[in-house]
Write an enzyme that holds these catalytic residues in place. Structure first.
Site, PDB file in Angstrom:
ATOM      1  CB  CYS A  76      -0.997  -0.026   1.151  1.00  0.00           C
ATOM      2  SG  CYS A  76      -2.398   1.089   0.890  1.00  0.00           S
ATOM      3  CG  HIS A 121      -3.791  -3.523   3.108  1.00  0.00           C
ATOM      4  ND1 HIS A 121      -2.933  -2.950   4.011  1.00  0.00           N
ATOM      5  CD2 HIS A 121      -4.329  -2.494   2.384  1.00  0.00           C
ATOM      6  CE1 HIS A 121      -2.943  -1.638   3.865  1.00  0.00           C
ATOM      7  NE2 HIS A 121      -3.781  -1.337   2.878  1.00  0.00           N
ATOM      8  CD  GLU A 166      -1.471  -5.748   5.632  1.00  0.00           C
ATOM      9  OE1 GLU A 166      -2.285  -4.850   5.949  1.00  0.00           O
ATOM     10  OE2 GLU A 166      -1.110  -5.934   4.446  1.00  0.00           O
TER      11      GLU A 166
END
Length: 254
Positions: A112, A221, A223
């Site tokens: 990001c 994202h 994660e």
């Protein structure tokens, strides 16, 4: 063998009366549970960072997302929306770190804001409001909804056939991703290769072909709840393996 050290640059945030150097837990957890490495948070000290000392200890670098944006002065523009948060200390820390780490062949993964930082650090530019461009979708998250919805699948990205990302994901042609960003790549920096695009044409992933080591940057994202997403695990496992190889070579040359 000890776990490879992954440098995670911090953001500078004002919490009450004091400034704090912060890194979100989900990114640090992805380094541990996904890459199987040891994260080390780097304070946003700008020019006071001893890059040689930091990178001598580093086996990898992870650039996280953040509510803040890269200041547009770094790509020759004025601020379009003064209400959006900036983080000059992070800019001053990450932009030189990116160039130095890539030049040394240190593995790098970026998410990001980190994805946007690498492009700017290497000479690219950003759209400050993708949703304001004709023909582009609104890539921002629905802020009024709970996190589970904000980070839920939002749109597909088409992967470049034979690209690094496609190979990591076992030859996949497309991927469903979340979407929590208002800015995006306008001019791709020299030496970057597109790895994925959204349906509206916006670049969603790239690698650094000019760098001697592993590099991968994504706009989404991975994660988020990494253990529940096999594709995200593959991304971080590939990064972690590159960090282990780099560490082994570094030890062999010591």
């Amino acid at each position: 063998m000890r776990r490879p050290i992954v440098i995670v640059p911090a953001c500078l945030k004002q919490l009450g009366d004091h400034a704090y150097h912060t890194a979100q837990d989900k990114y640090l957890h992805a380094v541990v549970a996904g890459a199987r490495c040891m994260p080390l948070v780097l304070p946003a000290l700008g020019a006071d960072i001893d890059l040689d000392a930091v990178l001598a200890a580093a086996d990898g670098v992870m650039l996280t997302g953040s509510p803040s944006n890269v200041h547009p002065s770094h790509y020759g523009e004025e601020v379009l929306d003064a209400a959006l948060p900036q983080d000059a200390a992070r800019d001053a820390s990450t932009l030189p770190l990116i160039r130095a780490a890539l030049a040394r062949g240190i593995p790098l993964i970026a998410v990001c804001r980190g994805f946007q930082e690498v492009n700017v650090a290497l000479g690219g530019s950003l759209h400050q409001a993708v949703h304001g461009l004709a023909g582009m979708r609104d890539h921002r998250e629905p802020a009024a909804l709970p996190l589970e919805r904000q980070y839920g699948p939002a749109h597909r990205v088409a992967l470049e056939p034979g690209g690094r990302l496609a190979r990591i994901l076992g030859g996949a042609a497309e991927l469903m991703v979340n979407s929590l960003h208002g800015q995006g790549i306008a001019r791709l920096a020299p030496g970057l290769m597109v790895e994925a695009r959204a349906d509206d044409g916006l670049i969603e992933a790239y690698s650094v072909t000019a760098a001697p080591g592993f590099s991968l940057a994504v706009q989404w994202h991975p994660e988020w709840r990494i253990a529940e997403n096999p594709d995200s695990m593959k991304l971080f496992l590939a990064f972690g393996q590159a960090c282990r190889i780099y560490h082994s070579k570094k030890q062999g040359g010591a």
